[in-house]
Design a protein around this motif. Structure first.
Motif, PDB file in Angstrom:
ATOM      1  N   ILE A  77     -27.300 -14.934 -12.151  1.00 28.15           N
ATOM      2  CA  ILE A  77     -26.006 -14.431 -12.629  1.00 28.15           C
ATOM      3  C   ILE A  77     -24.878 -14.919 -11.728  1.00 28.15           C
ATOM      4  O   ILE A  77     -23.844 -15.407 -12.206  1.00 28.15           O
ATOM      5  N   LEU A  78     -25.081 -14.819 -10.390  1.00 31.40           N
ATOM      6  CA  LEU A  78     -24.043 -15.285  -9.472  1.00 31.40           C
ATOM      7  C   LEU A  78     -23.825 -16.792  -9.600  1.00 31.40           C
ATOM      8  O   LEU A  78     -22.722 -17.293  -9.357  1.00 31.40           O
ATOM      9  N   ALA A  79     -24.872 -17.532  -9.967  1.00 31.34           N
ATOM     10  CA  ALA A  79     -24.786 -18.985 -10.074  1.00 31.34           C
ATOM     11  C   ALA A  79     -24.329 -19.438 -11.461  1.00 31.34           C
ATOM     12  O   ALA A  79     -24.403 -20.623 -11.779  1.00 31.34           O
ATOM     13  N   GLU A  92     -20.264 -21.867  -1.291  1.00 31.88           N
ATOM     14  CA  GLU A  92     -19.009 -21.144  -1.515  1.00 31.88           C
ATOM     15  C   GLU A  92     -19.195 -19.985  -2.484  1.00 31.88           C
ATOM     16  O   GLU A  92     -18.502 -18.954  -2.397  1.00 31.88           O
ATOM     17  N   GLU A  93     -20.154 -20.112  -3.423  1.00 32.26           N
ATOM     18  CA  GLU A  93     -20.423 -19.004  -4.337  1.00 32.26           C
ATOM     19  C   GLU A  93     -21.062 -17.829  -3.595  1.00 32.26           C
ATOM     20  O   GLU A  93     -20.755 -16.671  -3.879  1.00 32.26           O
ATOM     21  N   ALA A 134     -24.208 -13.519   3.330  1.00 33.58           N
ATOM     22  CA  ALA A 134     -24.011 -14.847   2.759  1.00 33.58           C
ATOM     23  C   ALA A 134     -24.494 -15.920   3.734  1.00 33.58           C
ATOM     24  O   ALA A 134     -25.197 -16.860   3.361  1.00 33.58           O
ATOM     25  N   GLN A 135     -24.134 -15.756   5.030  1.00 36.60           N
ATOM     26  CA  GLN A 135     -24.582 -16.718   6.039  1.00 36.60           C
ATOM     27  C   GLN A 135     -26.098 -16.691   6.183  1.00 36.60           C
ATOM     28  O   GLN A 135     -26.733 -17.732   6.415  1.00 36.60           O
ATOM     29  N   PRO A 175     -24.441 -32.201  -4.515  1.00 37.01           N
ATOM     30  CA  PRO A 175     -24.432 -32.049  -3.036  1.00 37.01           C
ATOM     31  C   PRO A 175     -24.196 -30.593  -2.639  1.00 37.01           C
ATOM     32  O   PRO A 175     -23.325 -29.935  -3.174  1.00 37.01           O
ATOM     33  N   GLY A 176     -24.984 -30.121  -1.696  1.00 38.61           N
ATOM     34  CA  GLY A 176     -24.847 -28.748  -1.204  1.00 38.61           C
ATOM     35  C   GLY A 176     -25.551 -27.720  -2.060  1.00 38.61           C
ATOM     36  O   GLY A 176     -25.443 -26.517  -1.801  1.00 38.61           O
TER      37      GLY A 176
END
Length: 894
Positions: free
Chosen positions: A837-839, A848-849, A859-860, A876-877
């Motif tokens: 859902i977040l993605a 960043e999401e 998040a970290q 990328p990322g």
């Protein structure tokens, strides 16, 4: 606190029913009236088409397709069935692939039947109207789907559907000026409510302070454009068309818009909860690793010290080592015993938390398992026991060595004093110029010397034997002892050789000499043994002794009394010898012989005999006193033995009794009551510690008195210490078991009645009453609780409760199984769904999401541990949240 539940009924003007009009909220009645007014308005219909088409395409794109014309593209029923499968996550019946009208009607009916199966009653909407492209019916059906599958599954604080969503909106927008959400149409007309929701969720996207209440169209367009661009919410409304049409359709849009924002917030909250549990577990794991490393390092440093068997040279140094060992026992070891027990408790608590949160069991680093710590502790105990035995044996050895060394010095000094000058005497050739009488006197004197020499043979043998024993006992000054002993033996050999040579010379001269003084000879023969007897007596009276019991000192006292009984006989012999010397002097005086009164046959004079006799009489009372002092010391030692035995014989059975009571105690009632009972039981035991400390004090007095045995008791201080430590550890583990049950009960939501039922069932089938059930007892217990067990199912259950195949089931394993059967926990699939859902339904998520949706620390945490995504569509990322979620629950090797 958002939760999903089944709620049926809606309020719209399209022909779907979900309850009577009188039972609906006020805002739903107003919406129906407004819809009827514009039911035939073409502009209104156009806006609805656009809004619903955007909503449908936001879901159909997940299946790789979309629609262009809402009434045309749903006519064959294929995309309608696909839409229902995407938004419900369920499979519908296989569609008909034909192009005939009856095929299309059949497919639409399958979709309508599925909607009806979810509790939605469709009124005036039939498959024929959809197949014929009836716009109103198609739009009404889509609105019904939106209400049923997108909105009505939501509840907030026991309110359902729009009521719960409205309550959530009121809370989120309460701090914002000019926003007062009371319904889902008029409260949203100025667009500020939509902007406030976006600002509350993402304050970086809208500057709310710059918004104008008098520009509703601009506010609505701004909210829709930002939601589509940044929040992945389809643009279901714009400001095209008449103002009235925009505000009428805003009712539907505001409901959908609010739902999308709420769904994102719910997903973020679930991930935060899961990550918080995982972070706490990792902290506990790191704490365990640290404590285990510190304890193992202490054991590693201590064992070499206990295994060091380097002996000291003096008794004082060994006593210092013994004192250091006592400090280790009293001060250094007890805290480590507590740390070891606490480490086991922490490990059990951590494993319980992991089981409760459905995480894999904690596996400590190599060498830091609880079993590794127990093994290291056992090696420490073995080294400790061996070190104490070595200390005591070494003290006994040094005591024996010092006694023998003193005895060697005394005997060697006596012998050296006796042997001093003997070689020079034996080397004299005085017989060459002597008369016959003198020669005979020299011969008799030499015979007396030989007798004296033979008498000293025992002393020389004793000196050699003592030196040999000192070497065997590893005496530190053995080199000097051996050197001195060798000199005595060499001198003894020379004396023997010289004596033999002098005898041969005198015998050759004896033929020339005839006269000899028989009295002198008799004196010499009797004086020499008596002199040796007195020297031996003085040695015995001054001899050091070591005893360890009253019986041994009594034996020495008896021997001393026997020696004193021989003194009158010895005094008679002394007077006889003196009489001989007096007779010699009488003869010389009587016959006026010109000869010296000194005895030519003996070196022993009457003065020496008198001095030695006086010395013997002085040593007898001194020996009496020393024996009596030692007798008093042995009586004191016996009192210490009896005092220690009296306490040990009381404490030892008390500890055994408490351990038996602890094993057989039956604790019932609430777990908190059980905990209170166990705490009271532990408190009573700890209060007994003063008796152990007093016994330690008596034990120290015994060791300081060098008492090494005690026939009055079978208990040693080591037995008492081990029993006391085992008793404390046993009650601590029992308390930890109850704490684990409380933690399991509270975390899993198990009631006290359920826990009591589990305990009663376990105790009933624990036939041996040892806290264990074998496999057959466990099967019978499950059957009694209603389980229908086949062999395969029972084998699966046994792998859970008896993973090591020991053939028994503990109460903790039984509780874990029952709580697993009765409680619900988060799963890896639920976490993956939340990340999806977040993605925005991507198979990956960006850093960043994560920073946008989660608190900074969590998040970290995710960014640091998520692996890179390498599947289709990677950018990328990109991070692989599926692998990360599976790893949280032990389902991958991440």
């Amino acid at each position: 606190n958002v939760k999903m539940q089944m709620v049926y009924g809606n309020g719209n003007g399209y022909g779907c029913a979900g309850g009577g009009r009188g039972s609906r909220p006020r805002y739903m009645i107003q919406e129906e009236e407004w819809d009827r007014d514009l039911l035939l308005d073409p502009a209104w219909e156009k806006q609805q088409r656009k809004t619903f088409t955007a909503w449908c395409n936001s879901h159909l794109r997940k299946a790789g397709t979309q629609i262009e014309n809402i009434e045309e593209d749903f006519r064959n029923g294929l995309k309608l069935m696909l839409l229902l499968e995407v938004i419900s996550g369920e499979r519908l019946p296989k569609p008909d692939r034909g192009k005939m009208r009856f095929h299309k009607i059949a497919n639409v009916n399958k979709a309508l039947d599925y909607i009806a199966s979810k509790g939605v009653k469709l009124v005036s909407i039939g498959a024929e109207e959809i197949v014929d492209g009836n716009v109103k019916m198609t739009l009404g059906m889509i609105w019904t789907i939106i209400l049923r599958f997108a909105i009505q599954d939501i509840s907030v604080e026991e309110t359902s559907a729009k009521e719960g969503l409205l309550l959530w909106c009121q809370r989120k927008t309460a701090p914002y000026r000019n926003v007062n959400i009371q319904n889902f149409h008029t409260s949203w007309k100025d667009g500020l409510g939509l902007c406030a929701l976006i600002h509350r969720h993402r304050p970086d996207l809208i500057d709310y302070s710059k918004l104008n209440k008098d520009d509703p169209i601009g506010n609505i367009n701004l909210a829709m454009e930002i939601a589509e661009k940044h929040l992945d919410i389809p643009k279901m409304l714009d400001a095209e068309g008449e103002r009235k049409i925009v505000f009428t359709n805003l009712c539907k849009v505001s409901v959908l818009f609010t739902y999308c924002v709420l769904q994102a917030e719910t997903a973020a909250n679930r991930i935060c909860k899961v990550l918080a549990v995982n972070q706490e577990n990792e902290r506990l794991m790191e704490e365990y690793e640290r404590l285990a490393s510190e304890l193992l390092e202490w054991i590693r440093r201590t064992i070499p010290w206990l295994e060091n068997r380097t002996p000291e040279k003096t008794m004082q140094a060994m006593q210092k080592k013994l004192e250091d060992f006592r400090d280790y026992r009293r001060k250094h070891k007890p805290p480590k015993v507590q740390e070891k027990c606490q480490l086991e408790i922490n490990f059990n608590t951590l494993q319980t938390k992991l089981r409760i949160s459905n995480r894999p069991a904690f596996m400590p680093s190599e060498g830091k398992m609880v079993s590794d710590i127990a093994g290291a502790w056992q090696r420490l105990e073995q080294a400790e026991k061996g070190y104490e035995e070595w200390l005591l044996n070494e003290i006994r050895r040094l005591e024996r060595v010092e006694h023998l060394a003193e005895k060697f010095r005394q005997k060697a000094s006596t012998h050296e004093t006796w042997a001093y000058g003997k070689e020079q005497i034996l080397l004299q050739k005085d017989y060459e110029s002597a008369s016959l009488t003198e020669v005979r006197a020299l011969l008799r004197k030499h015979e007396a010397f030989e007798s004296d020499l033979a008498a000293h043979q025992d002393r020389v043998e004793q000196i050699a034997a003592i030196a040999q024993e000192l070497n065997e006992l590893d005496y530190h000054d053995a080199v000097n002892v051996n050197d001195r002993c060798q000199k005595i033996c060499d001198q003894w050999d020379r004396l023997g050789t010289l004596t033999q040579k002098r005898r041969e010379a005198l015998e050759r001269t004896e033929k020339l000499l005839e006269t000899i003084d028989q009295l002198h000879l008799e004196f010499a023969k009797r004086a020499a043994p008596f002199n040796n007897w007195m020297e031996g007596a003085m040695e015995d009276l001054q001899d050091m002794f070591i005893v360890h019991s009253i019986e041994e000192i009594q034996s020495l006292i008896t021997a001393h009394e026997q020696f004193k009984a021989t003194l009158p006989e010895a005094d008679g012999e002394r007077q006889s010898i003196m009489a001989i010397q007096n007779e010699v002097e009488k003869v010389i005086q009587s016959y006026n012989i010109r000869i010296s009164s000194s005895n030519p046959y003996s070196t022993v004079t009457m003065d020496e005999l008198r001095a030695k006799w006086d010395k013997v009489k002085q040593l007898v009372p001194i020996r009496d006193q020393s024996l009596q002092e030692e007798l008093a010391r042995q009586h004191a030692n016996e009192r210490l033995r009896r005092q220690f035995a009296a306490q040990a014989n009381a404490i030892g059975p008390w500890i055994q009794n408490k351990m038996e009571v602890g094993r057989s105690i039956q604790i019932t009632g609430a777990l908190e009551d059980q905990m209170n009972q166990l705490k009271q039981y532990e408190h009573n035991i700890i209060n007994y510690k003063n008796n152990i400390d007093k016994l330690e004090g008596d034990h120290q007095l015994i060791q300081e008195a060098l008492v090494f045995d005690n026939k009055h008791t079978n208990y040693t201080m080591e037995h008492i210490r081990v029993g006391w430590e085992v008793l404390l550890t046993t009650i601590a583990r029992t308390i930890n078991e109850v704490e684990t049950q409380i933690l399991t009960r509270d975390a899993k939501g198990i009631t006290q009645e359920q826990m009591n039922e589990f305990r009663a069932s376990f105790n009933h089938f624990d036939r041996r009453k040892n806290g264990l059930m074998d496999h057959e007892d466990f099967r019978a217990c499950l059957i009694s609780m209603g389980y229908d067990l086949g062999e395969a199912e029972f084998a699966r259950i046994m792998t859970l409760v008896d993973p090591n195949g020991q053939g028994t089931v503990t109460f903790q394993s039984f509780i874990d199984f029952m709580t697993r059967e009765t409680a619900d926990t988060d799963t890896a699939e639920q976490v993956i769904a939340s990340f999806r859902i977040l993605a925005s339904d991507k198979p990956y998520i960006l850093a960043e999401e994560l920073r946008r949706e989660l608190p900074p620390d969590q998040a970290q945490y995710c960014i640091k541990r998520m692996p890179a995504y390498s599947g289709p569509g990677s950018v990328p990322g990109a991070l692989d949240y599926t692998a990360f979620s599976s790893a949280l629950y032990g389902e991958s090797d991440l």
